[in-house]
Design a protein around this motif. Structure first.
Motif, short mmCIF file in Angstrom:
data_model
loop_
_atom_site.label_atom_id
_atom_site.label_comp_id
_atom_site.label_asym_id
_atom_site.label_seq_id
_atom_site.Cartn_x
_atom_site.Cartn_y
_atom_site.Cartn_z
N UNK A 92 0.83 -1.20 0.00
CA UNK A 92 0.00 0.00 0.00
C UNK A 92 0.87 1.26 0.00
N UNK A 93 1.94 1.23 0.78
CA UNK A 93 2.85 2.38 0.80
C UNK A 93 3.45 2.62 -0.58
N UNK A 94 3.91 1.55 -1.22
CA UNK A 94 4.54 1.69 -2.53
C UNK A 94 3.55 2.17 -3.59
N UNK A 95 2.30 1.72 -3.49
CA UNK A 95 1.28 2.16 -4.44
C UNK A 95 1.03 3.66 -4.28
N UNK A 96 0.94 4.13 -3.04
CA UNK A 96 0.75 5.56 -2.78
C UNK A 96 1.99 6.35 -3.21
N UNK A 97 3.15 5.77 -3.00
CA UNK A 97 4.41 6.42 -3.39
C UNK A 97 4.44 6.67 -4.90
#
Length: 228
Positions: A137-142
């Motif tokens: 999820x963090x990488x997708x938002x990043x």
């Protein structure tokens, strides 16, 4: 020239001349085949190619969604091609990272301080601040954050190129997380760097923003053992 290429050439000419535009519909399959004196199979083959390229969307049945509609999604074909070539290892990840640095450095240097995309970027930073956020999820938002910054430059080609890199960026960033010694520490650093990049753009300091985004991207991959 193969017959389906005649159909492709006709559609390209119609688009270039302005007789077809985004939102418009192609003639019915039978009508187009008769007009160009080709088989309906050739028309269908051409339309399948255009769908893969993100130029049209083919609908079936009747009603407002029926027919073949001209759209504009240049990231579809570019993204698919990049993923396939990365998979064949013809395009090294290090080269994609270097290309990303070039594109994003230019984009943040040119981004307008009042661009509405920066508000989206700020909202994405809030989402990345959530505690215990799963890595994926963090990488997708990043990735969405970086795309918003690229869009703020107002260059349609750069936005399309960055959009086409989206899945490749997210994919190899995820693969490299296992090489990071301390994910929590990395996340904390990335968050701080994101805020610094956004602040530089808001302050109309494009040179600083470009320097920060290059160090930000290269730092992640160097920490994970990749040398662009």
């Amino acid at each position: 020239m193969r017959t389906h290429q005649l159909v492709l050439s006709w559609i390209e000419n119609e688009l270039s001349a302005g007789r077809l535009a985004v939102g418009g519909r192609l003639p019915a399959e039978r009508s187009l085949a008769e007009q160009l004196r080709v088989s309906r199979t050739s028309v269908r083959e051409a339309i399948r190619i255009l769908e893969a390229l993100g130029v049209v969307r083919a609908g079936v049945g009747s009603g407002p969604e029926a027919g073949t509609v001209v759209i504009s999604d240049p990231t579809a074909a570019l993204g698919s091609a990049l993923r396939l070539h990365v998979a064949t290892q013809h395009l090294p990840v290090a080269d994609i990272v270097e290309t990303r640095v070039l594109l994003e450095s230019w984009a943040v240097a040119k981004a307008r301080p009042d661009a509405p995309e920066l508000d989206e970027a700020a909202a994405l930073l809030e989402g990345m601040a959530a505690e215990d956020l799963p890595v994926a999820d963090f990488l997708a938002l990043d990735v969405r954050f970086h795309l918003a910054l690229a869009d703020a430059a107002g260059n349609a080609v750069v936005s399309a190129m960055m959009g086409s890199l989206r899945e490749s960026i997210q994919g190899y960033a995820a693969e490299l997380t296992s090489n990071l010694p301390d994910w929590a520490a990395t996340v904390s650093r990335l968050r701080d760097e994101h805020h610094g990049i956004l602040a530089a753009i808001r302050n109309n300091d494009g040179a600083l923003a470009a320097k920060l985004v290059a160090a930000h991207i290269e730092g992640y991959y160097k920490e994970a053992g990749l040398r662009p």
